[in-house]
Structure formats: C-alpha cells, structure tokens
Design an enzyme around this catalytic site. Structure first.
Site, mmCIF file in Angstrom:
data_model
loop_
_atom_site.group_PDB
_atom_site.id
_atom_site.type_symbol
_atom_site.label_atom_id
_atom_site.label_comp_id
_atom_site.label_asym_id
_atom_site.label_seq_id
_atom_site.Cartn_x
_atom_site.Cartn_y
_atom_site.Cartn_z
ATOM 1 N N LYS A 159 -3.769 -0.126 -0.985
ATOM 2 C CA LYS A 159 -2.850 0.831 -1.625
ATOM 3 C C LYS A 159 -3.635 1.411 -2.805
ATOM 4 C CE LYS A 159 1.980 1.176 -3.014
ATOM 5 N NZ LYS A 159 2.256 2.442 -2.336
HETATM 6 N N1 PMP Z 1 2.859 3.369 3.963
HETATM 7 C C1 PMP Z 1 2.495 3.993 2.830
HETATM 8 C C2 PMP Z 1 1.482 5.073 2.900
HETATM 9 C C3 PMP Z 1 3.073 3.626 1.611
HETATM 10 O O1 PMP Z 1 2.719 4.246 0.483
HETATM 11 C C4 PMP Z 1 4.053 2.623 1.593
HETATM 12 C C5 PMP Z 1 4.708 2.240 0.293
HETATM 13 N N2 PMP Z 1 3.977 1.261 -0.379
HETATM 14 C C6 PMP Z 1 4.395 1.994 2.788
HETATM 15 C C7 PMP Z 1 3.775 2.398 3.958
HETATM 16 C C8 PMP Z 1 5.394 0.885 2.832
HETATM 17 O O2 PMP Z 1 4.864 -0.253 2.202
HETATM 18 P P1 PMP Z 1 5.798 -1.338 1.529
HETATM 19 O O3 PMP Z 1 6.830 -1.668 2.506
HETATM 20 O O4 PMP Z 1 4.905 -2.485 1.251
HETATM 21 O O5 PMP Z 1 6.347 -0.733 0.293
#
Ligand code: PMP
Length: 306
Positions: A159
């Site tokens: 991320k």
């Molecule tokens: N894909 C992307 C590109 C994201 O930015 C996010 C948000 N963090 C997610 C998927 C979902 O991840 P999470 O469930 O861990 O928030």
C-alpha cells in the site's frame, strides 16, 4: 473536509493537530515512496471501542515498507500501540486511522537513502466512503480507461503512496462521467479491483473474486469477507474474471476498510442483477458490520479493544 481531532501521533509522541507539519522538501512528497494504512475503529455492543484487524494492518504496513526497502524506526508492537493511543487520546468512539510512513527532507533525488523515515498516525471520523445511499442502494461503477499497472510494474501488494496516482486518475474519470467508482482491469483485460476496494461477483450462488496473484492489493476486508462467507456456507472461488462476466453477474460488491461493503447496482450502464442490493451481498454485508462490532460469531483476534 476532515474534522480536526486534538492530537496526532508523530515519531513517537503526540503533537497538536495544527503542529503536525512537514518541510516542502519531504522526499515522499516529490517521489511517492511512502507506505500507509487505512484502519477502522468501531464501537462495540459493550460500549467499548475496538480497532478492527489492527494486527493485520500493522503487518501489511511493515510488508509494504519491506517491499519499498524502507526501514521503520518503530516495531510493529509500537505502531499498534500508537494506533490505540491515538484513539484514546482523542476520545474517539468510532474513527478511521491513517498510519503513514514517509521519507523526510534532507537529500533530494531518487538515489537518496539517508533521509529519516518518519511515521505518523492520524485519526478522524469518516462515514460511509461511497455514501450512505451507496451502502443501501448500491453504486454505479465504470470500467476505467486507465489500466492497472502489471505485477512487475508496481508492487501491488504494497500500500504505497505513489501507486495511488493510477487510482486517482481512474476515480476522477469515473466521477466526471457521473459514476461513483472505477473498476480497474489489468493489461490483458482481466478485472483487478476498484480504485480503493477489492471486488467480488456473485453468479448462481457462487462468489468469485480475483486471486492474490492478480495485480491487486491483498485487502484485509477481502480476507474478512472470505472468512465470513465460509462461516455463512457461501463458497468463494478465486480466479480471473472478465469484464463481461461482471455485466452478467447476479450481484457485485466492493469491499475495503473505507468503503466497508458496498453493493454495485450498475456497471458501464448495464444493470447488475435486479439493480439493487442482492440477497447474498446483504447477508455478507450484515455479517461484516456485525463482526466489526463484535456481534454474532466472535472473532476476538480481529478486535483490539481500545
Ligand atoms: N485495493 C486498493 C487499491 C485499496 O486502496 C484498498 C484499500 N486499502 C483495498 C483494495 C482494500 O483493502 P483493505 O480491505 O485492506 O482496506
């Protein structure tokens, strides 16, 4: 606008909201090498608050840093404590938490390796990311004209700050065309994810989602959803999904920490299923919101009580 809270955690101590500032030569600001998380804290039935899946978010922050060859000054335990403290100090019952590790000022240029790696944790109140109405009625999404970069172009499992340029371009394009969210395909045309959410599709009672081998973030909500589907006796299959499979799906939903679980009622002006929240989506959505608040079958390891 984000509503100010009192304190922000920065490099080991709390500073006042207005004092949490950085220099304009902050390296991450120029080149995008920084890593972050988005975490939610919910109020439990007991009246206490708990951070949802804190351990997994902290672990992913360190994984993202590892992918980016960034070395954090803190231990995972210290980052987890900083998150809990940030909720406590600001006396928040429910909030969104944003840990961010970034390279400070000092040297410039892509080869700079000595700049300090700062870490901050900010909390604020954040309602339904894709709108309350989106949660109730489903959103309209558009397949983006922007491609999700390939698995060896950006490291999608991290991320990473700079990755979000691709997502923002897609989101802005979708919004300008009157849709609420963008769906990103990879270079071959297979479905990856939305600009900030993972995607699930329901067809004939089975649930499908792209596998982790695709250029997607390993969403923690995605993982929670898969566990909850198992609990509900709903089979989930991880496999490549094509754009037209989305068009003829019975139900589609997106999920992420900010968006939680949001139904999709339309993609590229084609109605999905009945054009409203599907029965399976509602079942999973309900369980997701219960699990975050410690209701129903317990997953105590998911809840870090503040
Ligand atoms: N894909 C992307 C590109 C994201 O930015 C996010 C948000 N963090 C997610 C998927 C979902 O991840 P999470 O469930 O861990 O928030």
């Amino acid at each position: 606008m984000v509503d100010k809270v009192e304190k922000i955690w920065l490099d080991g101590s709390f500073v006042n909201w207005d004092d949490a500032k950085v220099h304009v030569l902050t390296h991450t600001l120029h080149y995008g090498l920084g890593v972050f998380e988005g975490i939610r804290c919910y109020k439990l039935g007991s009246g206490k608050s708990a951070i949802f899946r804190l351990r997994e978010h902290v672990e992913r922050l360190f994984d993202s840093a590892h992918i980016c060859t960034m070395k954090l000054e803190q231990s995972p335990e210290q980052v987890a404590q900083a998150c809990l403290e940030t909720v406590r100090v600001n006396r928040l019952e429910e909030c969104y938490l944003r840990p961010l590790a970034f390279l400070g000022d000092g040297a410039m240029g892509l080869g700079a390796t000595e700049n300090r790696t700062h870490l901050t944790v900010v909390a604020w109140k954040w309602g339904a990311y894709l709108g309350d109405e989106g949660l109730k009625k489903g959103i309209r999404a558009k397949v983006s004209s922007f491609t999700r970069p390939g698995v060896n172009a950006v490291m999608a499992k991290g991320k990473v700050v700079g990755h979000y340029v691709n997502s923002i371009l897609a989101k802005r394009e979708a919004m300008a065309a009157g849709y609420q969210e963008a769906i990103m395909l990879d270079g071959q045309g297979y479905v990856c994810e939305a600009s900030g959410e993972n995607i699930f599709m329901v067809k004939k009672g089975r649930i499908y989602t792209p596998a982790l081998g695709a250029a997607i973030l390993g969403g923690i909500t995605r993982d929670s959803v898969m566990t909850l589907c198992q609990e509900l006796g709903l089979p989930v299959v991880e496999r490549p999904i094509t754009r037209d499979e989305l068009y003829i799906a019975d139900e589609i939903f997106m999920c992420g920490t900010a968006a939680e679980l949001t139904p999709v009622r339309e993609i590229d002006d084609r109605t999905i299923g009945a054009g409203s929240r599907g029965a399976i989506t509602v079942k999973v959505l309900k369980r997701y919101f219960e699990a975050g608040r410690g209701e129903g079958k317990a997953y105590p390891e998911w809840l870090s009580v503040v």
